[in-house]
Enzyme design. Structure first.
Site, PDB file in Angstrom:
ATOM      1  CD  GLU A 226      -1.070  -0.670   3.675  1.00  0.00           C
ATOM      2  OE1 GLU A 226      -1.843  -1.608   3.413  1.00  0.00           O
ATOM      3  OE2 GLU A 226      -0.944  -0.194   4.801  1.00  0.00           O
TER       4      GLU A 226
ATOM      5  CE  LYS B 108       6.245   5.493   6.285  1.00  0.00           C
ATOM      6  NZ  LYS B 108       6.193   6.955   6.472  1.00  0.00           N
TER       7      LYS B 108
ATOM      8  CG  ASP C 130       4.998  12.558   4.545  1.00  0.00           C
ATOM      9  OD1 ASP C 130       5.193  12.140   5.699  1.00  0.00           O
ATOM     10  OD2 ASP C 130       5.764  13.351   3.966  1.00  0.00           O
TER      11      ASP C 130
ATOM     12  CE1 TYR D 239      -1.075   1.736  10.236  1.00  0.00           C
ATOM     13  CE2 TYR D 239      -1.320   3.882   9.199  1.00  0.00           C
ATOM     14  CZ  TYR D 239      -0.887   3.106  10.255  1.00  0.00           C
ATOM     15  OH  TYR D 239      -0.256   3.682  11.314  1.00  0.00           O
TER      16      TYR D 239
ATOM     17  CE  LYS E  32      10.186   6.926   4.848  1.00  0.00           C
ATOM     18  NZ  LYS E  32      11.154   7.836   5.332  1.00  0.00           N
TER      19      LYS E  32
ATOM     20  CB  CYS F 164      20.600  43.393 -20.334  1.00  0.00           C
ATOM     21  SG  CYS F 164      20.808  41.731 -21.008  1.00  0.00           S
TER      22      CYS F 164
ATOM     23  CB  CYS G 250      22.958  43.219 -24.657  1.00  0.00           C
ATOM     24  SG  CYS G 250      21.372  43.837 -24.067  1.00  0.00           S
TER      25      CYS G 250
ATOM     26  CB  CYS H 221      17.045  42.613 -21.551  1.00  0.00           C
ATOM     27  SG  CYS H 221      18.053  43.190 -22.924  1.00  0.00           S
TER      28      CYS H 221
ATOM     29  CB  CYS I  48      19.775  41.372 -26.000  1.00  0.00           C
ATOM     30  SG  CYS I  48      20.292  40.380 -24.582  1.00  0.00           S
TER      31      CYS I  48
END
Ligand code: D41
Length: 673
Positions: free
Chosen positions: A116, A118, A120, A228, A317, A411, A414, A429, A435
């Site tokens: 099943e 797990k 958290d 569970y 895990k 920038c 450039c 920019c 650029c």
């Protein structure tokens, strides 16, 4: 063997550190570090104690699980202890688990295991007496927990009265209380809007909610539960297999994980792990692994337990999705449209199954909100295929002398001025035409697979071409000769010839691809296809007034404005003319006939996993028939296509009364077209 002083000092330090983290985690619900960092400290201490058994103290964090209950809650002593679970991290750990079991049971046969997810969350035991909910307690340290009956009663998936038949006069079911991701996001949004502290993760939000004194607070949080197992049972019988007990619990109205399965042997275990791992990112709640249990209770009894963990169960895990790392630098990337994106350069770290050394910080507002600085220790998150993200910094670990990051005035590529409109999150920019960074990104987009699909014209080659002054715009690409290319670094004669061939091939394209390749702001593939379908030719589109562009389905005023402005710019028209001259061409668009438009005006939302086609393919089929695919369900949604493991979108569709199609129904609808 005498214990070296250094080992003793290290063990003392580890214990103090773990105790402090326990306090923050269990009592304050405010952990300083992600679980994986905690786990590593614990593993190190366990190893030290295994090497020098004299180092073990009765109060070592390795000798107990969980933390002390908060004073304001009544303590509940568990009738049967709530055991803990050992962890497996690798395939070898799982193989060793299975081997140990078969050795103890003295069997050559494959063992049947119940698997099943797990969850958290927070472990609880809930007791029903004569079918009526009587008490709910957290696991606590496994022996004594806290009475949280008043809060658990507010969880809608916990029945106040058992249903069905055959339940024992006294039943204690054990399960995990958790906060689904949608509820977590909503809770944090609310908290942020009210200037309150947000929760770091759903687990802490669930723990914090259960630990509220006022049940109205818990009730306002959409907690959920999966049961569970069982604890104390009197005046009745339960089945002889874990899988059958889960079924009984279900029949009595208790929620259990829908992904629970019985498998054969270690191959079955690993197969289950892989399968759920793939589906993990799409689940509407966080799981941090899977749990394997020997299915037959008789075998469980023969296996027994060591310390506080059963020999017959283990948690496998998943790789941690959150890890700690430090920020080495914060750099600014300039995108195709000039948008400046701050990127954190990180000390490389293994997280979510990959080594990560960069993470986007999205934009200057986000960066300043999180206050990330060079030298900071940060929590990095990488979940599924989602791009890595800095969750937050750890203020306790900030070195002295750091400075907040500012938006650069010019920038970094450039030197053009950087502008940011009032209220906009994105800074740009302003050197659109000069650029090099914007030029490179535009070329990358132009050559990308879903645009002109120029094979072999990758990032490195584009960098060389722009930096060497060989290419300024997309039209220049078609003037390159094999000799030009072969003269570049790391370019062989053959690769050079192949790039020229790929360029030649790319000239035969389609109007939707060409439109997409132009990189007009906010014109993605779907919009490009809609524009092409509506106008039929590039000439018609480029001559269209904004109002005419607005007539294209799903094009709003902003996009219409971008499209119009693009074609109004003489320099853009010149580039297009040049591309034509070099031979870029496409077939006439097929006239939209009746068959193609059967889904026109219909909005679809796709959720869950389909068997016969991918989500992308399903989306393409819908769009090909004139329909639209949206990301979220609303009252405007016409159909929700629900595949396997559909989650919150399906729930919402049900609530709103939207038509739900299963895969078969969806395929029929496509065929009718
Ligand atoms: O989903 C879970 N978090 C989960 C926790 C689960 N699916 N099964 C579990 N089974 C057990 C045993 C085998 C000891 C009855 C557990 C836990 N224990 C558990 N949760 C917290 C501590 C132990």
């Amino acid at each position: 063997m005498p214990v070296p002083a250094s080992a003793r000092r290290r063990a003392d330090w580890l214990r103090a550190e773990l105790t402090r983290h326990d306090y923050r985690y269990y009592v304050l619900d405010d952990p300083e570090v992600p679980d994986a960092a905690y786990d590593r400290l614990l593993v190190e201490l366990r190893e030290l104690e295994a090497r020098h058994s004299q180092l073990i103290t009765p109060d070592s964090p390795t000798q107990r699980v969980g933390g002390a209950p908060v004073a304001s809650f009544a303590a509940v002593r568990h009738h049967l202890p709530m055991l803990s679970l050992d962890n497996a991290f690798t395939r070898e750990d799982v193989e060793a688990f299975d081997r140990r079991i078969r050795e103890r049971l003295e069997t050559e046969h494959e063992v049947e295991y119940a698997c099943e997810p797990k969850l958290d969350g927070v472990a609880i035991g809930v007791t029903w007496k004569d079918g009526v909910l009587e008490q709910a307690a957290t696991r606590g340290d496994g022996t004594t927990g806290e009475d949280v009956t008043h809060n658990v009663r507010t969880i809608r998936s916990v029945p106040l009265r058992l249903s069905g038949r055959g339940w024992p006069a006294l039943l204690e079911a054990r399960g995990e209380v958790f906060l689904p991701l949608a509820g977590f996001a909503a809770l944090n949004q609310r908290a942020a809007a009210q200037g309150e502290k947000t929760f770091v993760n759903p687990r802490n939000a669930a723990a914090g909610s259960l630990r509220q004194l006022d049940p109205r607070l818990a009730a306002s949080r959409p907690l959920a539960v999966f049961f569970y197992g069982i604890g104390r049972v009197e005046g009745g019988e339960v089945a002889g297999r874990h899988s059958a007990i889960l079924q009984q619990l279900r029949s009595w109205g208790l929620r259990t994980a829908p992904q629970a399965r019985v498998v054969q042997g270690v191959r079955g275990l690993l197969g289950y792990y892989e399968d759920l791992g793939r589906r993990r990112a799409r689940l509407p709640y966080q799981i941090d692994g899977v749990v394997y249990k020997v299915d037959a209770l008789e075998l469980q009894r023969r296996l027994g337990f060591v310390a506080r963990a059963p020999r017959w169960a283990i948690a496998h895990k998943f790789p941690a999705e959150e890890e700690l790392t430090t920020v080495r630098a914060i750099e600014w990337q300039v995108g195709r449209t000039g948008a400046l994106t701050p990127v954190a350069r990180l000390e490389p770290v293994f997280v979510g199954g990959a080594t990560v050394s960069n993470a986007t910080l999205h934009n200057i507002d986000e960066l300043q909100r999180k206050d990330v600085r060079v030298g900071d220790t940060v929590i990095l998150r990488r979940a599924g295929d989602v791009i890595p993200e800095v969750v937050r910094i750890i203020p306790e670990r900030r070195p002295r002398g750091t400075r907040p990051v500012q938006l650069p005035p010019a920038c970094p590529v450039c030197g053009s001025e950087v502008t940011k409109e009032e209220g906009a999150a994105v800074a740009r920019c302003s050197g659109a035409l000069i650029c090099p960074a914007q030029r490179k990104e535009s070329l990358r987009h132009f050559a990308s697979r879903r645009a002109l699909d120029i094979e072999g014209l990758g990032t490195k080659l584009i960098d060389q071409l722009v930096d060497g002054g060989l290419v300024r715009g997309p039209a220049d690409l078609f003037t390159l000769s094999a000799a030009d290319l072969a003269a570049l670094e790391r370019m062989g004669e053959t690769s050079a010839r192949n790039v020229v061939l790929a360029l030649e091939r790319s000239k035969a394209t389609t109007l939707p691809r060409f439109l997409y390749a132009l990189g007009i702001r906010d014109v993605g593939e779907a919009t490009a296809a809609a524009l092409a379908g509506h106008f039929g030719t590039l000439e018609a589109l480029s001559a269209a007034a904004p109002e005419q562009i607005l007539e294209v389905p799903y094009v709003g005023p902003v996009v219409a404005g971008h499209v119009h402005a693009f074609f109004a710019e003489p320099r853009n028209r010149a580039v297009i003319a040049e591309l034509h001259r070099h031979g870029v061409h496409w077939p006439a668009m097929p006239r939209p006939d009746r068959q193609a438009a059967t889904l026109a005006g219909q909005t679809f939302v796709l959720t869950g996993r389909l068997e016969s086609l991918t989500r992308d393919e399903a989306g393409d089929r819908i769009r090909a028939l004139g329909g639209r695919v949206a990301g979220g369900v609303s009252a405007k949604t016409d159909f929700v296509v629900a595949g396997a493991d559909a989650g919150s979108k399906l729930d919402k569709a049900t609530r709103l009364g939207v038509t739900i199609l299963d895969e078969a129904g969806f395929l029929r609808l496509l065929q009718r077209g």
